[in-house]
Write an enzyme that holds these catalytic residues in place. Structure first.
Site, PDB file in Angstrom:
ATOM      1  CB  CYS A 171      -1.084  -0.045   1.345  1.00 57.85           C
ATOM      2  SG  CYS A 171      -2.086   1.263   1.366  1.00 57.85           S
TER       3      CYS A 171
ATOM      4  CB  CYS B  34      -0.427   2.765   4.014  1.00 60.37           C
ATOM      5  SG  CYS B  34      -2.406   1.699   3.195  1.00 60.37           S
ATOM      6  CG  ASP B  35       3.148   1.769   4.811  1.00 61.06           C
ATOM      7  OD1 ASP B  35       3.316   1.251   5.778  1.00 61.06           O
ATOM      8  OD2 ASP B  35       2.989  -0.448   4.130  1.00 61.06           O
TER       9      ASP B  35
END
Ligand code: NAP
Length: 305
Positions: free
Chosen positions: A131, A134-135
């Site tokens: 992701c 997300c990261d």
């Protein structure tokens, strides 16, 4: 007793919830994580009609969620374990309870497919990610690898250049499955370098990712590419764990549906990414959700007669 229970609160499930609740049905939507599904962790969605500038995936899904709630859909935050669907009263067993309904819409979506190479599990969360939204921010000024040649790999690869100094897109052939616009955008991005005809054989590191071992599939030459992170976008697989033989699926586990989204069981429908469908987009999931809910309304009307 619910009129309809919807499993999954991604775009398909939320749309089904909007239609069912607005149609006056007592509607429950079961979700094990955050509403919005995979779409909510997409940085920007550019091909959902109505938003010519594009819209953040989280923002769009939040609007779907609010709309379903506004019409009275009830959200049940729990994980589905098993199903008993063959009788008129459908039973859904979750972690903590048994829920009952007259009809069910399965809209549990799909999840990232793992690459299945040594090092992937060991370094998950320590440089291995599925992701970028997300990261990605953890890789400011660093070097990262993206694996895959579909829409997700190309779009998320471009997104990662906001943070990373360099993004290598490793793809196993020369042609791309992704839409041309995503390919062109990546090709024109000076921070992206393509490594084609190549596969990742191992993810290397000590306590976090330090690089990957790759093999050129044409020459069989093996090289090591240094990187701080690796984002894996090699497709998806259905969230089918709880189906356990109750519902007919095809060889990869996606639910087989008729053209009115009915499954092999009366009163049970499937919508969105979890069904065997040629296109997995927010727009198609929305269409599925609407159709499944309307079919449920018809099914319930017939039950009364
Ligand atoms: P996808 O379209 O299935 O593409 C997967 C890619 O990974 C393919 O290029 C495939 O290579 C490669 N691959 C598969 N297994 C591999 C392996 N073991 N090793 C190396 N490479 C491997 O998956 P996706 O990109 O995740 O997209 C999933 C669905 O969501 C698609 O329907 C897509 O259109 C949709 N989506 C749409 C958007 C958008 O429209 N904005 C954004 C994201 C996702 P081959 O090509 O050689 O098979």
């Amino acid at each position: 007793m619910y009129d309809v229970l919807i499993i999954g609160a991604g775009p398909a499930g939320l749309t089904a919830g909007i239609y069912a609740a607005r149609g006056g049905l007592k509607t429950g939507i079961i979700e094990m994580g955050m509403p919005g599904g995979q779409a909510a962790s997409t940085e920007k969605i550019e091909n959902y009609p109505g938003f010519p500038e594009g819209i953040g995936g989280f923002e769009l899904m939040n609007k779907f969620h609010q709309q379903a709630e506004a019409y009275g859909a009830e959200f049940i935050f729990d994980e589905v374990q098993t199903l008993e669907l063959r009788h008129d009263v459908k039973k859904i067993h979750t972690d903590s309870r048994t829920l009952e309904s007259k009809a069910v819409i399965i809209a549990a979506g799909s999840k990232p497919r793992p690459l299945n190479v040594p090092g992937e599990e060991k370094f998950h969360g320590r440089g291995v990610s599925y992701c970028a939204t997300c990261d990605g921010a953890f890789f400011k000024g660093k070097q990262v690898i993206v694996v895959g040649g579909g829409d997700a790999a190309l779009e998320e690869g471009s997104y990662l250049t906001r943070f990373a100094e360099k993004v290598f897109i490793i793809h196993r052939r020369e042609g791309f499955r992704a839409a041309q616009i995503a390919v062109e955008r990546a090709k024109n991005n000076g921070k992206i370098q393509f490594v084609l005809n190549s596969v990742v054989e191992e993810i290397l590191g000590t306590d976090h990712v330090e690089g990957v071992k790759i093999r050129n599939v044409k020459t069989d030459e093996k090289t090591i590419l240094t990187a701080d992170g690796i984002f894996i976008y090699v497709g998806t697989e259905p969230n089918d764990k709880f189906l356990q033989g109750e519902i007919d699926v095809e060889n990869r586990g996606y639910i087989i549906t008729g053209n009115l989204l009915q499954t092999n069981i009366n009163g049970v429908y499937a919508a969105g990414d979890i069904r065997d469908t040629p296109l997995r987009q927010v727009a198609t999931a929305v269409g599925d959700g609407a159709l499944a809910a309307v079919e449920v309304e018809k099914y319930l009307a017939e039950l009364k007669d």
